[in-house]
Design a protein around this motif. Structure first.
Motif, PDB file in Angstrom:
ATOM      1  N   THR A 163       0.812  -1.220   0.000  1.00 56.55           N
ATOM      2  CA  THR A 163       0.000   0.000   0.000  1.00 56.55           C
ATOM      3  C   THR A 163       0.845   1.269   0.000  1.00 56.55           C
ATOM      4  N   SER A 164       2.107   1.181   0.408  1.00 52.02           N
ATOM      5  CA  SER A 164       2.971   2.362   0.436  1.00 52.02           C
ATOM      6  C   SER A 164       3.794   2.515  -0.834  1.00 52.02           C
ATOM      7  N   PHE A 165       3.595   1.636  -1.807  1.00 56.33           N
ATOM      8  CA  PHE A 165       4.378   1.669  -3.043  1.00 56.33           C
ATOM      9  C   PHE A 165       4.162   2.958  -3.798  1.00 56.33           C
ATOM     10  N   ASP A 166       5.267   3.547  -4.305  1.00 60.17           N
ATOM     11  CA  ASP A 166       5.174   4.793  -5.060  1.00 60.17           C
ATOM     12  C   ASP A 166       6.200   4.764  -6.186  1.00 60.17           C
ATOM     13  N   THR A 167       7.065   5.765  -6.264  1.00 56.11           N
ATOM     14  CA  THR A 167       8.138   5.818  -7.249  1.00 56.11           C
ATOM     15  C   THR A 167       9.442   6.041  -6.501  1.00 56.11           C
ATOM     16  N   SER A 168      10.537   6.202  -7.260  1.00 57.14           N
ATOM     17  CA  SER A 168      11.827   6.416  -6.604  1.00 57.14           C
ATOM     18  C   SER A 168      11.884   7.742  -5.853  1.00 57.14           C
ATOM     19  N   ALA A 169      10.922   8.641  -6.120  1.00 60.70           N
ATOM     20  CA  ALA A 169      10.841   9.885  -5.354  1.00 60.70           C
ATOM     21  C   ALA A 169      10.402   9.622  -3.914  1.00 60.70           C
ATOM     22  N   ASN A 170       9.737   8.482  -3.717  1.00 59.25           N
ATOM     23  CA  ASN A 170       9.281   8.077  -2.380  1.00 59.25           C
ATOM     24  C   ASN A 170       9.654   6.612  -2.194  1.00 59.25           C
ATOM     25  N   PRO A 171      10.948   6.329  -1.992  1.00 59.12           N
ATOM     26  CA  PRO A 171      11.435   4.944  -2.024  1.00 59.12           C
ATOM     27  C   PRO A 171      10.879   4.070  -0.910  1.00 59.12           C
ATOM     28  N   SER A 172      10.887   2.782  -1.204  1.00 53.47           N
ATOM     29  CA  SER A 172      10.387   1.789  -0.246  1.00 53.47           C
ATOM     30  C   SER A 172      11.225   1.799   1.031  1.00 53.47           C
ATOM     31  N   ILE A 173      10.539   1.640   2.157  1.00 53.01           N
ATOM     32  CA  ILE A 173      11.191   1.534   3.465  1.00 53.01           C
ATOM     33  C   ILE A 173      10.971   0.116   3.985  1.00 53.01           C
ATOM     34  N   PRO A 174      12.026  -0.577   4.412  1.00 54.89           N
ATOM     35  CA  PRO A 174      11.888  -1.986   4.790  1.00 54.89           C
ATOM     36  C   PRO A 174      11.085  -2.228   6.056  1.00 54.89           C
ATOM     37  N   ALA A 175      10.995  -1.269   6.932  1.00 53.63           N
ATOM     38  CA  ALA A 175      10.326  -1.480   8.219  1.00 53.63           C
ATOM     39  C   ALA A 175       8.880  -1.927   8.023  1.00 53.63           C
ATOM     40  N   GLY A 176       8.542  -3.035   8.642  1.00 55.14           N
ATOM     41  CA  GLY A 176       7.182  -3.545   8.614  1.00 55.14           C
ATOM     42  C   GLY A 176       6.803  -4.290   7.358  1.00 55.14           C
ATOM     43  N   LYS A 177       7.740  -4.496   6.428  1.00 54.53           N
ATOM     44  CA  LYS A 177       7.437  -5.204   5.188  1.00 54.53           C
ATOM     45  C   LYS A 177       8.150  -6.546   5.152  1.00 54.53           C
ATOM     46  N   GLN A 178       7.523  -7.502   4.484  1.00 54.78           N
ATOM     47  CA  GLN A 178       8.222  -8.739   4.196  1.00 54.78           C
ATOM     48  C   GLN A 178       9.405  -8.415   3.285  1.00 54.78           C
ATOM     49  N   PRO A 179      10.545  -9.089   3.449  1.00 57.45           N
ATOM     50  CA  PRO A 179      11.725  -8.797   2.623  1.00 57.45           C
ATOM     51  C   PRO A 179      11.446  -8.868   1.127  1.00 57.45           C
ATOM     52  N   LEU A 180      10.643  -9.843   0.702  1.00 56.77           N
ATOM     53  CA  LEU A 180      10.346  -9.974  -0.726  1.00 56.77           C
ATOM     54  C   LEU A 180       9.594  -8.755  -1.239  1.00 56.77           C
ATOM     55  N   ILE A 181       8.613  -8.278  -0.469  1.00 57.40           N
ATOM     56  CA  ILE A 181       7.832  -7.121  -0.900  1.00 57.40           C
ATOM     57  C   ILE A 181       8.701  -5.869  -0.947  1.00 57.40           C
ATOM     58  N   HIS A 182       9.569  -5.696   0.041  1.00 55.62           N
ATOM     59  CA  HIS A 182      10.481  -4.557   0.012  1.00 55.62           C
ATOM     60  C   HIS A 182      11.388  -4.622  -1.212  1.00 55.62           C
ATOM     61  N   PHE A 183      11.860  -5.807  -1.531  1.00 56.95           N
ATOM     62  CA  PHE A 183      12.735  -5.982  -2.693  1.00 56.95           C
ATOM     63  C   PHE A 183      12.005  -5.643  -3.989  1.00 56.95           C
ATOM     64  N   THR A 184      10.812  -6.218  -4.202  1.00 55.23           N
ATOM     65  CA  THR A 184      10.106  -5.970  -5.461  1.00 55.23           C
ATOM     66  C   THR A 184       9.683  -4.500  -5.567  1.00 55.23           C
ATOM     67  N   SER A 185       9.247  -3.913  -4.475  1.00 59.34           N
ATOM     68  CA  SER A 185       8.874  -2.494  -4.509  1.00 59.34           C
ATOM     69  C   SER A 185      10.086  -1.619  -4.813  1.00 59.34           C
ATOM     70  N   SER A 186      11.245  -2.044  -4.342  1.00 64.58           N
ATOM     71  CA  SER A 186      12.453  -1.238  -4.512  1.00 64.58           C
ATOM     72  C   SER A 186      12.905  -1.160  -5.955  1.00 64.58           C
ATOM     73  N   PHE A 187      12.707  -2.222  -6.731  1.00 59.28           N
ATOM     74  CA  PHE A 187      13.091  -2.093  -8.140  1.00 59.28           C
ATOM     75  C   PHE A 187      11.908  -1.687  -9.019  1.00 59.28           C
ATOM     76  N   LEU A 188      10.676  -1.982  -8.607  1.00 58.26           N
ATOM     77  CA  LEU A 188       9.529  -1.583  -9.414  1.00 58.26           C
ATOM     78  C   LEU A 188       9.271  -0.078  -9.346  1.00 58.26           C
ATOM     79  N   GLU A 189       9.702   0.578  -8.270  1.00 53.90           N
ATOM     80  CA  GLU A 189       9.443   2.016  -8.149  1.00 53.90           C
ATOM     81  C   GLU A 189      10.120   2.797  -9.279  1.00 53.90           C
ATOM     82  N   ARG A 190      11.305   2.383  -9.685  1.00 51.48           N
ATOM     83  CA  ARG A 190      11.988   3.031 -10.798  1.00 51.48           C
ATOM     84  C   ARG A 190      11.291   2.702 -12.117  1.00 51.48           C
ATOM     85  N   THR A 191      10.851   1.456 -12.263  1.00 48.29           N
ATOM     86  CA  THR A 191      10.104   1.064 -13.456  1.00 48.29           C
ATOM     87  C   THR A 191       8.827   1.885 -13.577  1.00 48.29           C
ATOM     88  N   ARG A 192       8.148   2.073 -12.445  1.00 48.99           N
ATOM     89  CA  ARG A 192       6.911   2.866 -12.474  1.00 48.99           C
ATOM     90  C   ARG A 192       7.198   4.293 -12.923  1.00 48.99           C
TER      91      ARG A 192
END
Length: 329
Positions: A163-192
């Motif tokens: 629910t906190s996913f955005d773009t690289s302007a608002n990068p993913s924060i690992p706190a409270g996320k499963q490692p896999l979700i943090h990982f996918t959000s971290s590279f998808l934010e640039r794609t978005r």
């Protein structure tokens, strides 16, 4: 490097690391230990060509599917090094590449993988001597025509995965996320971020469709329910000033090609919106063929089998949500 010509990459989109410069934006995800110590990885100093040939030698004939998700260079080098082994042992080749009746994504007429090394495409699927190429009875091309409609809409990812996913302007924060979700959000934010610049808030699943095709259609089987393919006749342009990597469809011989003079955008819209059969509203005029003294460019007279139908974009989206993130619809 390609077999010939200059090197072309897509770093502007994927970054130097292939994941949108995730190594710079998310140093917390960088490895702190050697991959050689990982229990599930087998690290080698061999090049990819030799690794693939070794795998073909080590496994039963026709049991391995080779999936091409980039330029066809490595597969072409495999064929040059031991073509008999590849032809004898390979089970099925699934290749994401090219575009037939739709515009390109790297140039007006070319898809990136084929643009990056059209010489490899020529060697493998439209060679001047067909016996020197790949066994086309075990080859499936998955072009932009069929892959582009398959998407992961980023609002859907945001709603169902992070629910906190955005773009690289608002990068993913690992706190409270499963490692896999943090990982996918971290590279998808640039794609978005890149896709929004192109006017689309979704990731096109080109390579994913090819992998899906390989999973659903193992070697020595008929195409699974929901999958269809037809043979297309074309050649590839290698040295054109503005047409490098273009698949030049022989519309004189290819019965499934759009006819000369057709407005492809209009025809495609009609097919999609009104469910018209292919061929409606198209010109059927064909000019008389005139031969010249120059050698004609060869084409795959028997045709290259190209995927024309999958079980559907929604089916793939639901499969990804379940397989990657464990989310049931």
């Amino acid at each position: 490097m390609p077999l010939a010509g200059d090197l072309h990459s897509a770093q502007y989109f994927h970054g130097r690391d292939g994941l949108g410069e995730i190594t710079e934006r998310h140093p917390d995800l960088n490895l702190s230990h050697s991959l050689r110590d990982h229990s599930q990885l087998n690290i080698t100093d061999k090049c990819g060509v030799d690794v693939a040939l070794d795998l073909l030698r080590a496994h039963p004939a026709r049991s391995i599917t080779y999936i091409v998700l980039g330029p066809m260079t490595n597969l072409a080098r495999m064929m040059r090094k031991d073509g008999d082994l590849v032809r004898d042992k390979i089970g099925r080749i699934i290749c994401m590449g090219g575009n037939l009746d739709v515009p390109g994504n790297t140039s007006a007429v070319a898809e990136f993988n084929f643009f990056a090394d059209p010489y490899a495409v020529k060697d493998l699927i439209v060679p001047s001597n067909p016996s020197a190429g790949l066994p086309l009875d075990r080859f499936l091309l998955v072009p932009l025509d069929i892959t582009t409609p398959h998407e992961l809409p980023f609002p859907t990812y945001q709603q169902k995965v992070d629910t906190s996913f955005d773009t690289s302007a608002n990068p993913s924060i690992p706190a409270g996320k499963q490692p896999l979700i943090h990982f996918t959000s971290s590279f998808l934010e640039r794609t978005r971020e890149m896709m929004i610049k192109f006017g689309k808030d979704a990731m096109e699943l080109h390579d994913i469709v090819a992998v899906w095709c390989a999973i659903e259609n193992p070697p020595d089987t008929d195409l699974a329910v929901g999958w269809n393919a037809r043979k297309r006749i074309f050649d590839v342009e290698r040295t054109g000033e503005i047409t490098r990597g273009m698949l030049v469809v022989d519309r004189r011989e290819d019965e499934s090609a759009y006819s000369p003079g057709a407005n492809r955008a209009q025809i495609q819209a009609a097919i999609e919106n009104q469910k018209l059969q292919h061929g409606a509203w198209e010109s059927t005029a064909l000019p008389a063929q005139v031969e010249t003294q120059f050698e004609q460019y060869s084409s795959s007279q028997h045709g290259v089998l190209c995927v024309t139908e999958t079980p559907g974009a929604e089916s793939l989206l639901q499969l990804i949500l379940k397989r990657v993130w464990g989310i049931e619809n």
